[in-house]
Design an enzyme around this catalytic site. Structure first.
Site, short mmCIF file in Angstrom:
data_model
loop_
_atom_site.label_atom_id
_atom_site.label_comp_id
_atom_site.label_asym_id
_atom_site.label_seq_id
_atom_site.Cartn_x
_atom_site.Cartn_y
_atom_site.Cartn_z
N ALA A 106 -84.49 35.65 90.00
CA ALA A 106 -83.77 34.63 90.76
C ALA A 106 -83.82 33.30 90.03
CB ALA A 106 -84.40 34.48 92.15
N ASP A 107 -82.93 32.40 90.42
CA ASP A 107 -82.97 31.05 89.88
C ASP A 107 -82.37 30.09 90.90
OD1 ASP A 107 -83.64 29.64 87.21
OD2 ASP A 107 -81.76 28.71 87.87
#
Length: 226
Positions: free
Chosen positions: A88-89
């Protein structure tokens, strides 16, 4: 007597490709057992004009880096049952400008002062890779966070603690000093690639959208079960 609730993923494994404490806590709250592997990538070398494209590219790059690490150590060959890699980011957008982690105390202070009495948009991505089939599902969510006035002493404490340098936009919303100063969180939009659309929630501001993650995990597992 303590009764331990069995994890939801008794039939498959999960690798969380993140060293983020918030993401670890969120995935645990969702009822899953998992192992952790961090991705060593140069995030500054990946540039996109749109925040949605940037967070997707970064999450995919993290997944690729971890898969290469597993391949180099021959751990991929040892995978004997369905295994999902979650990466994720998150970035913050303020007045059209993408903000990642601040690089100095001065920048962190300016970031937080800008949010005081105003708002910032949080854009978060999730990418789920099935390490058995090679399929990958991804999507992003965005939400606008409105803040009350943030006192200077709170800003000073956050900078002294150092937490501001580890999070996008310099602000950890679940921090006990900041959470009471969050006025409203409004989900703006949701986009999923390679899977069916689904209504999302605003918890992407914490680093990992539960609704989006669940949806992508189920999509990634379907191909394994067919």
């Amino acid at each position: 007597m303590d009764i331990r609730i069995p994890p939801k993923n008794q039939n498959f494994e999960i690798i969380l490709g993140s060293s983020s404490k918030a993401r670890r806590e969120i995935l645990a709250e969702m009822g899953y057992d998992f192992t952790i592997l961090s991705a060593d990538i140069d995030e500054k070398s990946i540039r996109k004009e749109k925040p949605e494209d940037l967070v997707m590219a970064l999450a995919e790059a993290k997944a690729d880096a971890i898969m290469m690490k597993l391949d180099r150590t021959a751990q991929v060959e040892d995978i004997s049952r369905p295994t999902l890699l979650i990466t994720a980011d998150t970035v913050v957008v303020y007045q059209g400008t993408i903000r990642e982690k601040p690089t100095s105390a001065e920048e962190a202070r300016q970031f937080i002062r800008d949010y005081s009495g105003g708002s910032g948009e949080v854009v978060g991505s999730v990418v789920v890779t099935n390490l058995v089939t090679g399929s990958r599902k991804g999507g992003w969510e965005s939400a606008e966070v409105y803040f009350l006035e943030i006192p200077d002493e709170v800003i000073d404490s956050l900078i002294e603690e150092g937490i501001t340098f580890n999070v996008a936009g310099g602000l950890m919303l679940e921090h006990p000093l900041i959470l009471p100063l969050v006025d409203t969180v409004v989900r703006l939009s949701l986009s999923l690639s390679l899977c069916s659309p689904n209504v999302g929630t605003a918890d992407c501001v914490m680093g990992l959208s539960k609704t989006l993650t669940e949806k992508l995990m189920q999509e990634a597992l379907v191909e394994t079960m067919v």
